[in-house]
Design an enzyme around this catalytic site. Structure first.
Site, short mmCIF file in Angstrom:
data_model
loop_
_atom_site.label_atom_id
_atom_site.label_comp_id
_atom_site.label_asym_id
_atom_site.label_seq_id
_atom_site.Cartn_x
_atom_site.Cartn_y
_atom_site.Cartn_z
N PHE A 170 15.69 -21.03 -14.27
CA PHE A 170 14.38 -21.21 -13.60
C PHE A 170 14.49 -22.05 -12.33
O PHE A 170 13.56 -22.75 -11.96
CB PHE A 170 13.36 -21.83 -14.56
N ARG A 171 15.63 -21.98 -11.66
CA ARG A 171 15.85 -22.71 -10.40
C ARG A 171 15.70 -24.23 -10.53
O ARG A 171 15.45 -24.93 -9.56
CB ARG A 171 14.92 -22.18 -9.30
#
Ligand SMILES: Cc1cc2nc3c(=O)[nH]c(=O)nc-3n(C[C@H](O)[C@H](O)[C@H](O)COP(=O)(O)O)c2cc1C
Length: 193
Positions: A170-171
């Site tokens: 999710f970065r």
């Protein structure tokens, strides 16, 4: 206190063991040109330890001239998988002649010939011009010892900062900037990714 050089060396070893990474020592090297603008290109890392990060090139190339005028650079490595980036910044100094000689000697015959024949970064007319230069150099040094050209040597970047970046889902990547402190240790500062 965490040592970013140790982590870098471990990550490099991991990349070398990973068959899907073809050029584990490849790095983007950024310099600054005479007008203060950046210039980036890929090079191969030829050594890394407490003294710094070493690469070799033509001293009369664009990067060679940049580093002569402004001896400072940033290196950027990226290995995927597993998704790791390392940025290393600092002043750059020439390696010793003895060190450059030893590395040049370890190169393959045609790589040595190429180092003489290529006027790296300067305009080339027909490709045959390069082939002629290679042939002429090979005639001069037929399979014997090829001396290191005076315009070919190495640089050692002495890191002032090392940023380690690890890909997470999710970065929400893990990113830590390590800066050399006055006692020679490293201060670690996590950064928003
Ligand atoms: C994967 C890769 C590795 C390279 N390694 C080197 C190297 O170790 N030394 C070098 O002089 N050029 C190397 N090159 C070529 C450089 O990227 C560049 O084209 C050349 O050094 C001229 O750069 P300059 O005009 O900015 O000086 C490499 C290119 C690639 C794609």
């Amino acid at each position: 206190m965490s040592d970013p050089l140790k982590t870098f060396l471990q990550w490099l070893e991991d990349a070398k063991k990973n068959p899907s990474i073809k050029e584990p020592t490849a790095m983007c090297v950024s310099t600054v040109d005479a007008s203060g603008l950046p210039r980036a290109r890929m090079l191969l890392l030829k050594g890394a330890d407490e003294r710094g990060f070493v690469f070799y090139t033509n001293l009369e190339s664009a990067k060679g001239l940049d580093l002569r005028a402004k001896p400072f650079a940033e290196l950027c490595f990226y290995w995927n998988p597993p998704g790791r980036q390392v940025r290393v910044r600092g002043p750059v100094r020439p390696v010793t002649d003895a060190e450059a000689d030893a590395y040049f000697e370890s190169r393959a015959y045609w790589s040595k010939i190429g180092a003489w024949a290529s006027r790296q970064s300067r305009p080339l007319g027909a490709y045959a011009e390069l082939e002629r230069a290679v042939a002429a150099t090979a005639l001069k040094h037929p399979l014997g010892k090829v001396p290191r050209p005076p315009h070919w040597s190495g640089f050692r970047l002495e890191p002032e900062s090392i940023e380690l970046w690890e890909e997470l889902p999710f970065r929400l990547h893990r990113r830590v900037l390590h800066t050399k402190n006055t006692s020679g240790g490293w201060d670690a500062q996590p950064l928003f990714p």
